[in-house]
Every structure is written in structure tokens, then in C-alpha cells.
Write a protein that holds these residues in place. Structure first.
Motif, PDB file in Angstrom:
ATOM      1  N   VAL A 282       0.860  -1.192   0.000  1.00 14.66           N
ATOM      2  CA  VAL A 282       0.000   0.000   0.000  1.00 14.66           C
ATOM      3  C   VAL A 282       0.891   1.234   0.000  1.00 14.66           C
ATOM      4  N   LEU A 283       0.430   2.276  -0.697  1.00 18.41           N
ATOM      5  CA  LEU A 283       1.213   3.505  -0.817  1.00 18.41           C
ATOM      6  C   LEU A 283       0.258   4.680  -0.861  1.00 18.41           C
ATOM      7  N   GLU A 284       0.585   5.720  -0.114  1.00 18.89           N
ATOM      8  CA  GLU A 284      -0.204   6.953  -0.104  1.00 18.89           C
ATOM      9  C   GLU A 284       0.757   8.133  -0.241  1.00 18.89           C
ATOM     10  N   THR A 285       0.471   9.035  -1.180  1.00 17.49           N
ATOM     11  CA  THR A 285       1.367  10.162  -1.403  1.00 17.49           C
ATOM     12  C   THR A 285       0.603  11.381  -1.895  1.00 17.49           C
ATOM     13  N   TYR A 286       1.109  12.526  -1.587  1.00 20.20           N
ATOM     14  CA  TYR A 286       0.510  13.772  -2.073  1.00 20.20           C
ATOM     15  C   TYR A 286       0.846  13.986  -3.548  1.00 20.20           C
ATOM     16  N   ILE A 287       2.124  13.809  -3.915  1.00 24.58           N
ATOM     17  CA  ILE A 287       2.579  14.009  -5.291  1.00 24.58           C
ATOM     18  C   ILE A 287       3.123  12.702  -5.847  1.00 24.58           C
ATOM     19  N   PHE A 288       2.630  12.320  -7.014  1.00 28.32           N
ATOM     20  CA  PHE A 288       3.183  11.201  -7.784  1.00 28.32           C
ATOM     21  C   PHE A 288       3.435  11.753  -9.181  1.00 28.32           C
ATOM     22  N   CYS A 289       4.711  11.898  -9.541  1.00 31.45           N
ATOM     23  CA  CYS A 289       5.067  12.534 -10.806  1.00 31.45           C
ATOM     24  C   CYS A 289       5.373  11.504 -11.898  1.00 31.45           C
TER      25      CYS A 289
ATOM     26  N   LEU B 139       5.609  -1.228  -8.777  1.00 33.57           N
ATOM     27  CA  LEU B 139       4.231  -1.584  -8.414  1.00 33.57           C
ATOM     28  C   LEU B 139       3.624  -2.544  -9.443  1.00 33.57           C
ATOM     29  N   LEU B 140       3.888  -2.286 -10.728  1.00 37.26           N
ATOM     30  CA  LEU B 140       3.378  -3.161 -11.790  1.00 37.26           C
ATOM     31  C   LEU B 140       3.995  -4.550 -11.701  1.00 37.26           C
ATOM     32  N   ARG B 141       5.293  -4.611 -11.393  1.00 34.82           N
ATOM     33  CA  ARG B 141       5.945  -5.911 -11.249  1.00 34.82           C
ATOM     34  C   ARG B 141       5.321  -6.694 -10.092  1.00 34.82           C
ATOM     35  N   ALA B 142       5.052  -5.980  -8.999  1.00 42.43           N
ATOM     36  CA  ALA B 142       4.449  -6.649  -7.839  1.00 42.43           C
ATOM     37  C   ALA B 142       3.062  -7.186  -8.191  1.00 42.43           C
ATOM     38  N   ALA B 143       2.263  -6.357  -8.850  1.00 40.01           N
ATOM     39  CA  ALA B 143       0.913  -6.787  -9.232  1.00 40.01           C
ATOM     40  C   ALA B 143       0.954  -7.995 -10.155  1.00 40.01           C
ATOM     41  N   SER B 144       1.941  -8.032 -11.063  1.00 41.23           N
ATOM     42  CA  SER B 144       2.049  -9.159 -11.999  1.00 41.23           C
ATOM     43  C   SER B 144       2.387 -10.456 -11.287  1.00 41.23           C
ATOM     44  N   ARG B 145       2.971 -10.372 -10.070  1.00 47.04           N
ATOM     45  CA  ARG B 145       3.289 -11.575  -9.287  1.00 47.04           C
ATOM     46  C   ARG B 145       2.104 -12.020  -8.443  1.00 47.04           C
ATOM     47  N   GLY B 146       1.009 -11.277  -8.502  1.00 44.74           N
ATOM     48  CA  GLY B 146      -0.155 -11.619  -7.695  1.00 44.74           C
ATOM     49  C   GLY B 146      -0.216 -10.885  -6.373  1.00 44.74           C
ATOM     50  N   VAL B 147       0.696  -9.922  -6.138  1.00 43.70           N
ATOM     51  CA  VAL B 147       0.673  -9.115  -4.920  1.00 43.70           C
ATOM     52  C   VAL B 147      -0.479  -8.115  -5.019  1.00 43.70           C
ATOM     53  N   ARG B 148      -1.229  -7.945  -3.941  1.00 38.98           N
ATOM     54  CA  ARG B 148      -2.286  -6.936  -3.911  1.00 38.98           C
ATOM     55  C   ARG B 148      -1.644  -5.554  -3.742  1.00 38.98           C
TER      56      ARG B 148
ATOM     57  N   PRO C 182      -5.110  -0.070 -13.442  1.00 38.58           N
ATOM     58  CA  PRO C 182      -6.261  -0.974 -13.259  1.00 38.58           C
ATOM     59  C   PRO C 182      -6.153  -2.238 -14.107  1.00 38.58           C
ATOM     60  N   VAL C 183      -5.630  -2.086 -15.321  1.00 36.80           N
ATOM     61  CA  VAL C 183      -5.474  -3.239 -16.213  1.00 36.80           C
ATOM     62  C   VAL C 183      -4.529  -4.257 -15.594  1.00 36.80           C
ATOM     63  N   ALA C 184      -3.501  -3.760 -14.915  1.00 36.16           N
ATOM     64  CA  ALA C 184      -2.497  -4.645 -14.309  1.00 36.16           C
ATOM     65  C   ALA C 184      -2.934  -5.168 -12.941  1.00 36.16           C
ATOM     66  N   GLY C 185      -4.051  -4.640 -12.414  1.00 37.67           N
ATOM     67  CA  GLY C 185      -4.535  -5.117 -11.123  1.00 37.67           C
ATOM     68  C   GLY C 185      -4.212  -4.207  -9.956  1.00 37.67           C
ATOM     69  N   ILE C 186      -3.705  -2.993 -10.227  1.00 37.88           N
ATOM     70  CA  ILE C 186      -3.420  -2.035  -9.163  1.00 37.88           C
ATOM     71  C   ILE C 186      -4.687  -1.240  -8.871  1.00 37.88           C
ATOM     72  N   ASP C 187      -5.090  -1.218  -7.618  1.00 39.31           N
ATOM     73  CA  ASP C 187      -6.277  -0.475  -7.192  1.00 39.31           C
ATOM     74  C   ASP C 187      -5.852   0.926  -6.775  1.00 39.31           C
ATOM     75  N   HIS C 188      -6.399   1.950  -7.431  1.00 34.46           N
ATOM     76  CA  HIS C 188      -5.978   3.332  -7.213  1.00 34.46           C
ATOM     77  C   HIS C 188      -7.174   4.185  -6.824  1.00 34.46           C
ATOM     78  N   ARG C 189      -7.044   4.917  -5.745  1.00 35.26           N
ATOM     79  CA  ARG C 189      -8.086   5.843  -5.319  1.00 35.26           C
ATOM     80  C   ARG C 189      -7.505   7.242  -5.146  1.00 35.26           C
ATOM     81  N   ILE C 190      -8.332   8.226  -5.448  1.00 36.20           N
ATOM     82  CA  ILE C 190      -7.912   9.633  -5.381  1.00 36.20           C
ATOM     83  C   ILE C 190      -8.620  10.298  -4.213  1.00 36.20           C
ATOM     84  N   TYR C 191      -7.845  10.933  -3.357  1.00 38.45           N
ATOM     85  CA  TYR C 191      -8.405  11.658  -2.221  1.00 38.45           C
ATOM     86  C   TYR C 191      -8.841  13.058  -2.666  1.00 38.45           C
ATOM     87  N   ASN C 192     -10.112  13.372  -2.452  1.00 38.67           N
ATOM     88  CA  ASN C 192     -10.638  14.704  -2.749  1.00 38.67           C
ATOM     89  C   ASN C 192     -10.234  15.180  -4.147  1.00 38.67           C
TER      90      ASN C 192
END
Length: 419
Positions: free
Chosen positions: A58-65, A77-86, A106-116
Motif C-alpha cells: 500500500v502507498l499513499e502520497t501527495y505528489i506522484f510525478c 508496483l506493476l511488477r508486484a501486481a504481476s506476481r499476484g501481490v495486492r 487498473p489493467v495490471a490489477g493495481i487499485d488506485h483511489r484519489i483523495y478529494n
């Protein structure tokens, strides 16, 4: 007031500042803490842990460039998702743009949410300014470092890497970081709901039992401090139950200071309580050194200087850091208390935004943090009181206007909470 009376009053004030601000965070022992300086160290450590993840990231950040650093973290993160890691990621709706990589997740299985997602949304004007990560419930990260290249700032190349810090944590404190992320995740999913729908399920709890829990936690915190053992607390600020948690952590440490307070922050516009605590500490003989970042927001630079008068008169040593962008939000008190986190000392961080700091007590990493702050103080331009007081009338007026405007704006945004 007699000398004896003044001394008694000073001790009473010291005791109050030191004890009344214990809050709802807990200290735990048996943690391993690794201090990370700059993005180079942070990204190397974070990506290494993500690549070794087997179950959950899990990762939470204000800025992701969408720069070199951001692409490297996204690839991990994509490599982790491809191994079946949530894999779950929270970014802020204003701090982070809508990046092309977000379409891949989302295609790779990463769940992403945006705060406000908008400037004013379900959560008002607040932002998630936290920088957190947890891997397999074994390692956690907290600090001031966003997912952005060390040398980039708003399209300009910095002369030196940002002055910033994070910590890698391993031990009981990781559970507290994870819990903070889970509350935030549910909060975004549900929108603005009543407090009870977002708190962890603690079973049937009466006011008396909750009060007892807080008293036990306070006693446990004090025992760990008094015992001299290394201990760590994760301190999150939100608009639910921990509205002033980080400010109170600072006040507790400053109120108990005996010898030295070292504080570095890019946006120094705290309310009166924290400023008075620094003044009281300097007047009772504590060496107080304050490093302030400059040249990111011109209006704020003028506003901050309005605060120098009372601090300098009390004996606080102030220096302005201009070597590169000072982004670290760190402090060390008496060489045995330290904090690293995302919280600036301004109204937005202390009163509105979601923030997260780690507080360290008697931990070996405090020495390295202290040396880094002292080195930065040497590299900064010291503010001379006589020169400051002889500023031209126009500069003084501009400083007063900038401070007054800031104060009025923050009082409106915080509904009178900012003092």
C-alpha cells in the motif's frame, strides 16, 4: 514577581507543556528505524522492498510525478501486481495530476483511489499530504518525500537534491501505519460519513472504557520515555479524532526540553501555542535553532519574517536555507527526541490536511538526524537581530500585510481554528 516565584511559575509552565499534550498515539519498543536522506536513498529502499513483496503493498502520497522517479516506482508496483501481490495506491486530487500511468494500473490489477479529486470536495478543502507505504505488514515508510525526482521542482532543475527525509520502519509500529492507511482507504470509498463508520471495530466500548484505554496508553508512553529504551510512535493528523495530534507531539517535546531544540521546516507559520512554546524554551535557557526554507512561495517568505521579531528577542537562532529546496519537516530535542514526517508547521498542515509523522525517542537514528540539521544550519544564512530590526519601513509593511492576509485566509479556511 520574585525570583523564587518566577522559577516556580516556569517549572509549572514546563510541567503543563510537557504533560497535557500526550495524545492518542502510542509508543512501542522493539522497532528498527532506518533514516533515509533524500529521494535517492528512499526510492532505492522502497523499490527494493516492493520487489521483494509477496502479499500486499500500500502507498499513499501527495505528489506522484510522471518523471524518472515516478516511473521507477510505478514499474515496481506493476511488477508486484504481476506476481499476484495486492497493490493499492492513494494519491491526492490536487497534488497529483491525472497521469498516463494511471490508465495502466487498473489493467495490471493495481487499485488506485484519489483523495478529494477537486479543490473543494467531500472532505472540504483538505488534502492528503501524507507520504506512507507499507509492504507485507513488515516494513513501513513515513516522511516528507513525495514520488518525484530529487532535482525537479515545478519544471525547474534544482542545484542540489532536495533536503528531505523519510524513515523505514520494521516492528510493532508498522501496524499503526497500516491502520492509518486502511482508515483512509475506507474513508475515500465511503465518502464523508459519520465518525463511527470509519473507526476500527473495537467492539462495545463505553466512554469510561475508552477513557481507561487512553489513560493506560498515556502511562505506557510515559514509562517507555522514563525507561530510556528506544521507542517509536506513529502520529497521524486527520479531521476525525486526531485534529491536533502532531502539534501536540511538538508541544510535548518542546515543553520538556532542557538543553536544545533543533527544528527545520519549509513553511513555518504555526499558531500562537507553538510559537510561545519556542519562546518559553529559549527564555528558560534552551538553545533553540530554527531553519526555515525559502524561495518557493514569495508571499509566504514575507509573511514568515513577520514572526521573527518575538522569536529573535527571546533568543531563538533563526537561519534561512537557500542552498536548495528545503522540504524536510524534522526536529530533534535534547538529542533523545526526534520527528520525521510530512507535516509542515503551518495552518494547512496543522489544521486541515491529513498528515503523518514518526516520533522517535532514544533511538540511535536521532544522532544522524541531529547532525544533518546542524549541518544545514551551518549552510544557511543566519538572521541577525539588529539587521532584522533595521529593515526599511516598506519591507516591514509588506511583511505585516503578507502575514495578516495569510492569517485571515487561514482563519476562514479553518473556521476560526487557526490562532
Amino acid at each position: 514577581m520574585s525570583t523564587r516565584g518566577a522559577g516556580r511559575f516556569a517549572r509549572l509552565r514546563h510541567a503543563l507543556l510537557g504533560r497535557r499534550y500526550w495524545q492518542r498515539y502510542r509508543f512501542t519498543s522493539g522497532n528498527d528505524v532506518r533514516l533515509l536522506r533524500s529521494g535517492d536513498e528512499f526510492f532505492s529502499a522502497l523499490i527494493g522492498r516492493i520487489d521483494a513483496a509477496q502479499q500486499d503493498v500500500v502507498l499513499e502520497t501527495y505528489i506522484f510525478c510522471h518523471d524518472k522517479a515516478g516511473q521507477a516506482v510505478s514499474a515496481a508496483l506493476l511488477r508486484a501486481a504481476s506476481r499476484g501481490v495486492r497493490v493499492r495506491v492513494i494519491t491526492d486530487g490536487i497534488g497529483t495530476a491525472r497521469l498516463p500511468m494511471f490508465n495502466e494500473w487498473p489493467v495490471a490489477g493495481i487499485d488506485h483511489r484519489i483523495y478529494n479529486p477537486h479543490l473543494f470536495g467531500h472532505f472540504g478543502f483538505s488534502r492528503t499530504h501524507r507520504k506512507l507505504a507499507v509492504i507485507d505488514d513488515q516494513f513501513a515508510y513515513c516522511g516528507g518525500i513525495n514520488i518525484v525526482d530529487d532535482y525537479e521542482n515545478n519544471g525547474e532543475r534544482l542545484p542540489y537534491r532536495r533536503w528531505d527525509f523519510a524513515v523505514e520502519l520494521h516492528g510493532p509500529v508498522v501496524a499503526d501505519v497500516r491502520q492509518a492507511f486502511e482508515v483512509q482507504w475506507r474513508r475515500i470509498q465511503l465518502g464523508h460519513r459519520p465518525l463511527h463508520s470509519l473507526q476500527p471495530d473495537l467492539g462495545p466500548q463505553t466512554s469510561a472504557s475508552l477513557g481507561s484505554l487512553r489513560r493506560r496508553r498515556r502511562r505506557r508512553n510515559e514509562e517507555l520515555w522514563a525507561g530510556g529504551r528506544p521507542c517509536v510512535a506513529f502520529v497521524a493528523r486527520d479531521n476525525l479524532i486526531n485534529r491536533r495530534a502532531i502539534e501536540k507531539a511538538y508541544l510535548a517535546a518542546i515543553g520538556q526540553a532542557r538543553n536544545e531544540i533543533l527544528l527545520a521546516n519549509p513553511y513555518f507559520m504555526p499558531g500562537r501555542k507553538l510559537r510561545r512554546a519556542l519562546v518559553f524554551a529559549a527564555r528558560r535557557g534552551v538553545v533553540v535553532k530554527l531553519i526555515i526554507g525559502r524561495k518557493e512561495f514569495k508571499a509566504l517568505d514575507y509573511a514568515v519574517r513577520f514572526l521573527y521579531h518575538a522569536l529573535l528577542r527571546a533568543g531563538v537562532q533563526i537561519a534561512e536555507y537557500e542552498k536548495t529546496l528545503l522540504h524536510g519537516k524534522v526536529a530533534v530535542v535534547d538529542s533523545n527526541w526526534g520527528t520525521v514526517g510530512s507535516s509542515n508547521l503551518d495552518a494547512l498542515s496543522l489544521m486541515l490536511n491529513n498528515e503523518a509523522n514518526v516520533v522517535l525517542v532514544n533511538d540511535p537514528s536521532i544522532n544522524a538526524l541531529r547532525e544533518a540539521i546542524l549541518d544545514a544550519f551551518k549552510d544557511s544564512r543566519r538572521i541577525d537581530e539588529a539587521h532584522y530590526e533595521s529593515r526599511p519601513a516598506g519591507e516591514r509593511a509588506l511583511s505585516w500585510l503578507a502575514y495578516t492576509s495569510y492569517r485571515v485566509a487561514m482563519k476562514l479556511l479553518t473556521v476560526g481554528g487557526y490562532d
